[in-house]
Design a protein around this motif. Structure first.
Motif, PDB file in Angstrom:
ATOM      1  N   SER A  64       0.815  -1.220   0.000  1.00 36.43           N
ATOM      2  CA  SER A  64       0.000   0.000   0.000  1.00 36.43           C
ATOM      3  C   SER A  64       0.843   1.264   0.000  1.00 36.43           C
ATOM      4  N   ARG A  65       2.114   1.137   0.367  1.00 41.76           N
ATOM      5  CA  ARG A  65       2.984   2.318   0.429  1.00 41.76           C
ATOM      6  C   ARG A  65       3.647   2.629  -0.902  1.00 41.76           C
ATOM      7  N   SER A  68      -0.113   0.570  -5.280  1.00 45.49           N
ATOM      8  CA  SER A  68      -1.535   0.536  -4.930  1.00 45.49           C
ATOM      9  C   SER A  68      -2.257  -0.638  -5.584  1.00 45.49           C
ATOM     10  N   ALA A  71      -1.573  -3.866  -3.766  1.00 42.65           N
ATOM     11  CA  ALA A  71      -2.221  -3.835  -2.452  1.00 42.65           C
ATOM     12  C   ALA A  71      -3.712  -4.129  -2.581  1.00 42.65           C
ATOM     13  N   LEU A  72      -4.368  -3.478  -3.546  1.00 42.93           N
ATOM     14  CA  LEU A  72      -5.809  -3.684  -3.743  1.00 42.93           C
ATOM     15  C   LEU A  72      -6.108  -5.111  -4.193  1.00 42.93           C
ATOM     16  N   THR A  97      -4.532  -0.398   5.591  1.00 43.05           N
ATOM     17  CA  THR A  97      -4.062  -0.597   4.216  1.00 43.05           C
ATOM     18  C   THR A  97      -4.824   0.297   3.242  1.00 43.05           C
ATOM     19  N   MET A  98      -6.149   0.337   3.386  1.00 41.23           N
ATOM     20  CA  MET A  98      -6.965   1.159   2.482  1.00 41.23           C
ATOM     21  C   MET A  98      -6.678   2.646   2.679  1.00 41.23           C
ATOM     22  N   ASN A 100      -3.772   3.934   3.486  1.00 43.08           N
ATOM     23  CA  ASN A 100      -2.509   4.192   2.782  1.00 43.08           C
ATOM     24  C   ASN A 100      -2.719   4.298   1.273  1.00 43.08           C
ATOM     25  N   VAL A 101      -3.529   3.389   0.736  1.00 46.59           N
ATOM     26  CA  VAL A 101      -3.793   3.396  -0.705  1.00 46.59           C
ATOM     27  C   VAL A 101      -4.443   4.709  -1.125  1.00 46.59           C
ATOM     28  N   ARG A 104      -2.012   7.568  -1.078  1.00 42.30           N
ATOM     29  CA  ARG A 104      -1.099   7.474  -2.224  1.00 42.30           C
ATOM     30  C   ARG A 104      -1.767   7.962  -3.496  1.00 42.30           C
TER      31      ARG A 104
END
Length: 661
Positions: A64-65, A68, A71-72, A97-98, A100-101, A104
């Motif tokens: 997530s960092r 994206s 991560a998704l 996590t969401m 962070n996404v 970003r």
């Protein structure tokens, strides 16, 4: 009978010698304290790793960092399995996590929604670490919107919780955010304090994701203080830390490179400014946030301004102002308006420049950024003067003057922290020496434990030899301990002395005040004078002759201070070319006469250097008739009052002593 007596004698002597030899090893001291490290650092990642889908969630959080899409994808697969219904811990990591996404992607509103859901989960499940994390995330979102007061409230509560449960990971993040807010509020000293607190924790969390960020933010402080070499040094250090950990978000490198470009912009180096911009632009990705895009576009506008491509610079500023989502980012909007105004002034479009500058001030006011507002007032004064509107020009120049005075005091206050940081750097080097010594002591302890076994096995065969060995060992240990004590006393002396001039430093001033408070001084009933003394135009000495010659001037000035002040007077190098003098008023010699004598000693005789004779003058701000009680209770306020009088001396001609407001 004789044999029994001989054996008894040998046993008695052997046991006595054995007890004597074991005593140095501490085995007979029942009351000896045992050090136990009870500190347990809380880590929710460790808790999650023990659960069935823990590693998958931790991987998603890492992605997530910096990625994206990945991560998704991870989150979607876990969601289809119904993982997030099983445990509050899973749900917490889903929301983090969401969040962070969304950050970003620059979707601040969506990020705020997930952070709010995280906070609700924390309250429902009574999870304090989740609450600390949620408050820290909400603070970041509020900071980007310019709502610094709310962000501070969130962060203070987050820090309080994190300290209670020893959650160092979130403490580091919160200290970084507090430092950023302090920079935006022009409180550079406070910002340094927060960043150093974060770096102290990073010592035991070397892989923390915010290590590079904190070092990079220290560079920002030096940019505002116009310490360009130090700013570049911190930027380079931060980039090196970034390169060592591939999990870090690309946004960190983007900001570092644009800051580097802005340093060279301020230095007027168009080539290096463009090189840094080009590298920063390469780090932008398709899902980069509006904030990052605005930062890079503003950097490009500044580069084009240096290259005298003013029309193109204005066009890039316009692109910045029309980015989707820029309305929620007052800091970036303010900077883009200011860059546009700069180019309009270069083209003679003063009316358009004034509109841009007013818009920039409006955006800067949302985050109370004194330094930016002050620089805009200066440009507004220049624009109105160019239009012949002297009334408005004078109005904005007055606003600039007042703001510049406030910023100057902030910078002077931050010098305290800059000096402290220099001391900390020296202390770190000394700490390495002490650490080596401690390691040697630990080795000796291990060696002594080994000797216990050897002595027990060999005492029957070689009592006298063992005794001689142990005695020699004790003498060695005693010798090393004496050497340690000598080294430590030297380190204490070094810590209170300025390495260049040999004068006392700020740390000694703190000890001086503490001795007054503890009643260890015979001067509690005396009257005191505090003076802040600053060499005039000293930067020109360094610029024209070099820092080596500047150092020789400082050394000579320090000698003249010592020659013209009594041994009972306290003289301190406060930082750079600034000195603090504390005079205890005793006898018939008034403190002001002493200061006039010092002032004359500096200005009346040039300083001889390899570059020739250099004339130096001195400005002094003085506060007199201070009681010991006032000095103990209000020394910070008294220093500020003396600093204000020094400021007045500087701005009314320099080379003078001012002791009244």
């Amino acid at each position: 009978m004789k044999i029994i007596k001989s054996v008894s004698l040998i046993l008695f002597v052997g046991i006595t010698l054995l007890l004597f030899m074991l005593r140095p090893f501490g085995l007979l001291d029942r009351d000896a304290p045992i050090e136990i490290n009870t500190k347990v650092v809380f880590s929710p990642d460790d808790l999650l790793a023990d659960l069935p889908y823990g590693h998958d969630l931790l991987t998603a959080l890492d992605f997530s960092r910096f990625d994206s899409e990945q991560a998704l994808l991870k989150i979607d697969l876990l969601e289809k399995k119904g993982v997030f219904k099983d445990s509050p811990l899973y749900q917490a990591y889903y929301f983090m996590t969401m969040n962070n996404v969304m950050l970003r992607l620059g979707r601040i509103d969506d990020a705020s929604t997930y952070a709010t859901q995280l906070l609700l989960l924390a309250e429902q499940e009574n999870l304090q670490w989740v609450k600390a994390s949620a408050l820290s995330e909400l603070a970041i979102e509020r900071t980007k919107r310019g709502d610094l007061d709310t962000a501070l409230d969130y962060l203070n509560e987050s820090v309080k919780i994190a300290k209670e449960i020893n959650y160092e990971k979130i403490l580091i993040k919160s200290y970084n955010s507090l430092g950023v807010i302090s920079i935006l509020s022009s409180e550079y000293g406070k910002a340094q304090d927060y960043f150093h607190k974060g770096l102290k924790l990073v010592e035991t969390n070397s892989k923390h994701l915010y290590h590079s960020k904190i070092i990079g933010n220290l560079a920002v402080i030096y940019i505002y203080l116009e310490e360009w070499n130090k700013a570049i040094a911190y930027i380079d250090q931060s980039k090196e830390i970034y390169r060592q950990d591939k999990r870090l978000e690309p946004a960190i490198m983007t900001v570092l490179l644009t800051n580097e470009s802005n340093v060279y912009y301020r230095l007027g180096d168009a080539v290096k400014a463009r090189q840094a911009y080009v590298e920063a632009n390469k780090t932008l990705e398709k899902d980069s946030s509006a904030r990052l895009q605005a930062i890079v576009l503003n950097s490009l506008s500044n580069v084009l301004y240096l290259e005298q491509q003013y029309e193109s610079a204005i066009a890039e500023s316009e692109r910045c102002l029309y980015l989707d989502g820029i309305q929620n980012l007052p800091l970036q909007r303010g900077l883009c308006y200011k860059s546009k105004a700069h180019s309009n002034m270069a083209l003679g479009n003063y009316g358009a420049a004034i509109e841009d500058l007013n818009a920039s001030v409006k955006e800067n006011s949302k985050i109370a950024h004194t330094a930016y507002i002050t620089s805009n007032h200066k440009l507004l004064s220049e624009a109105y003067e160019a239009l012949g509107d002297n009334s408005e020009a004078l109005k904005y120049f007055k606003l600039y003057y007042l703001g510049d005075k406030e910023v100057l005091f902030d910078q002077r206050q931050s010098e305290l922290y800059l000096l402290e940081e220099s001391f900390n750097a020296e202390a770190s080097r000394n700490a390495l020496t002490l650490l080596k010594t401690k390691n040697e002591i630990q080795d000796l302890e291990l060696e002594r434990q080994t000797l216990v076994t050897r002595v027990i096995l060999g005492v029957t065969f070689c009592v006298l030899l063992a005794l001689g060995y142990v005695l020699k060992k004790n003498l060695d240990i005693k010798s090393k301990n004496q050497l340690l004590q000598y080294s430590n006393s030297n380190l204490v002396e070094l810590s209170t002395r300025d390495a260049l001039t040999g004068l006392y430093n700020r740390r000694y001033f703190d000890q001086y005040i503490q001795r007054l408070k503890q009643g260890h001084s015979s001067t509690r009933d005396s009257s005191f004078t505090i003076a802040i003394m600053d060499l005039d135009h000293f930067k020109a000495v360094n610029d024209n002759y070099g820092h080596d010659v500047g150092d020789l001037v400082l050394i000579e000035v320090a000698k003249r201070f010592l020659l013209n002040l009594a041994s009972s007077d306290l003289i301190i190098r406060w930082g750079g070319e600034e000195f603090i003098c504390v005079i205890e008023e005793q006898g018939n010699i008034a403190s002001l006469h002493k200061l006039e004598k010092v002032w004359s000693a500096i200005k009346d005789e040039p300083v001889s250097t390899p570059a020739g004779d250099i004339n130096i003058t001195l400005s002094i701000g003085v506060v007199t008739d201070i009681s010991a009680a006032d000095l103990m209770a209000s020394h910070t306020k008294l220093l500020k009052r003396a600093d204000e009088r020094l400021y007045k001396a500087k701005h009314t001609g320099r080379n003078q002593i001012i002791a009244i407001d």
